[in-house]
Design an enzyme around this catalytic site. Structure first.
Site, short mmCIF file in Angstrom:
data_model
loop_
_atom_site.label_atom_id
_atom_site.label_comp_id
_atom_site.label_asym_id
_atom_site.label_seq_id
_atom_site.Cartn_x
_atom_site.Cartn_y
_atom_site.Cartn_z
N LYS A 250 -34.03 -49.14 -25.71
CA LYS A 250 -32.83 -48.36 -25.99
C LYS A 250 -32.12 -48.00 -24.69
O LYS A 250 -30.89 -48.05 -24.61
CB LYS A 250 -33.19 -47.10 -26.80
CG LYS A 250 -33.55 -47.43 -28.24
CD LYS A 250 -34.18 -46.26 -29.00
CE LYS A 250 -34.64 -46.75 -30.38
NZ LYS A 250 -35.39 -45.74 -31.14
N GLN B 217 -37.64 -39.94 -30.54
CA GLN B 217 -38.36 -41.14 -30.97
C GLN B 217 -39.49 -40.76 -31.93
O GLN B 217 -40.28 -39.86 -31.64
CB GLN B 217 -38.92 -41.87 -29.73
CG GLN B 217 -39.64 -43.16 -30.05
CD GLN B 217 -38.72 -44.23 -30.63
OE1 GLN B 217 -37.58 -44.41 -30.20
NE2 GLN B 217 -39.20 -44.93 -31.64
N ASP C 204 -29.17 -40.99 -34.58
CA ASP C 204 -30.07 -41.79 -35.44
C ASP C 204 -29.61 -41.70 -36.90
O ASP C 204 -30.03 -42.52 -37.72
CB ASP C 204 -31.51 -41.27 -35.33
CG ASP C 204 -32.39 -42.16 -34.45
OD1 ASP C 204 -32.07 -43.35 -34.33
OD2 ASP C 204 -33.39 -41.66 -33.92
#
Ligand code: NAD
Length: 292
Positions: free
Chosen positions: A57, A101, A124
């Site tokens: 990422k 995460q 997200d």
């Protein structure tokens, strides 16, 4: 007539194209606003796969010019500490997007933590506010994997209205928002999950199959309807290091019209939509109404 080989839905190529456009877009934003979009990435613990995802990422951010702020926390980090960091990042004007995460260590309540991210920084797209916005047909920040799957579906040029989709898997981060995306696109949607009886019968009638159960090879090739579109979200690392999905690719591609490979299908699009969401969050943050 059987399709000898399905056409490949090439997520890697599509992601590269998106990233090229986003690179230009970010350059314009930097010229207009004097700073690049910023993404804060938090990882707790030492799960090797999660560290690889986070590294990828960060590399993707660099590629398009998004600034990433990394927070690598020890496995023993308390929920309170993590919530304190999120409160700080929610207030930080240089941070447009925040990503925690997953998975988090067992002593941390992931649902609670995800809700503590300001919804306008939830790149997200996991916050109940953002999932709710999608549910009522007013999408804001969309969950990255389903959003990426929709971009892949668009490339087929197939009119999705009225098509039958079966999503295998009902998780908060893939199956459920995928169902909302497809519903928004006018598709008739069935969501299968661990209690679903006769999965085969559901898959056999699907024009679109989205496999996201996290069970290697669960969806057999012989179940795929002739001419269907098959999106394989599953990722499994085999002992020899190769990656594979939830669908029996070799057999399914003899029947499907379109199919995503693993790797190189959904995965690259997930990261790409994270970048797109970060740019969108930046635009909202600075009050930019234009599109690139
Ligand atoms: P999860 O474990 O949270 O959810 C799995 C879902 O599948 C559950 O709803 C469960 O009820 C359902 N399920 C389990 N067995 C089933 C069965 N036999 N029949 C029907 N449904 C069944 O998993 P997740 O986080 O949604 O991830 C699913 C898979 O997708 C994993 O392999 C994960 O690694 C992968 N994934 C890939 C990406 C990507 O970018 N490519 C992103 C997220 C997740």
């Amino acid at each position: 007539m059987p399709n000898p080989t399905a056409k490949i839905l090439d997520g890697k190529a599509l992601a590269a194209q998106f990233k090229e456009d986003m690179q230009q877009e970010v350059q314009h934003l930097v010229a207009s606003y004097g700073r690049a979009p910023g993404l804060a990435v938090i990882i707790v613990g030492d799960d090797p796969a999660s560290h690889v995802y986070v590294k990828n990422k960060k590399i993707a951010c660099e590629k398009v010019g998004i600034k990433s702020f990394s927070h690598e926390l020890a496995h023993t980090t308390t929920q309170e500490h993590l919530l304190g960091l999120l409160a700080e990042l929610n207030r930080n004007p240089k941070v447009d997007g925040i990503l925690v995460q997953l998975p988090l260590p067992a002593h941390i309540d992931a649902d609670y933590v995800l809700k503590a991210i300001a919804s306008h920084k939830d790149v997200d797209g996991f916050h109940p506010y953002n999932v709710g916005c999608l549910a009522v047909r007013q999408p804001e920040l969309r969950s990255c994997t389903p959003y990426g799957c929709m971009k892949l579906l668009e490339t087929t040029g197939v009119d999705l209205h009225g098509k039958e989709a079966v999503i295998v898997g009902a998780s908060n981060i893939v199956g459920r928002p995928m169902a909302l995306e497809l519903l928004l696109a006018g598709v008739t949607v069935t969501i299968a999950h661990r209690f679903t009886e006769n999965l085969q019968a559901h898959v056999e009638r699907a024009d679109i199959v989205v496999a996201a159960a996290g069970k290697q090879g669960l969806v057999q090739g012989s179940w795929i309807k002739q001419g269907a579109i098959v999106i394989d979200v599953g990722i499994h690392r085999l002992e020899d290091g190769t990656l594979t999905g939830d669908v029996d690719f070799a057999e399914a591609s003899k029947r499907a019209a379109w199919i995503t490979p693993v790797p190189g299908g959904v995965g690259p699009m997930t990261i790409t939509m994270l970048l797109a969401n970060t740019i969108q969050a930046f635009r909202t943050h600075v009050g930019d109404e234009s599109t690139a």
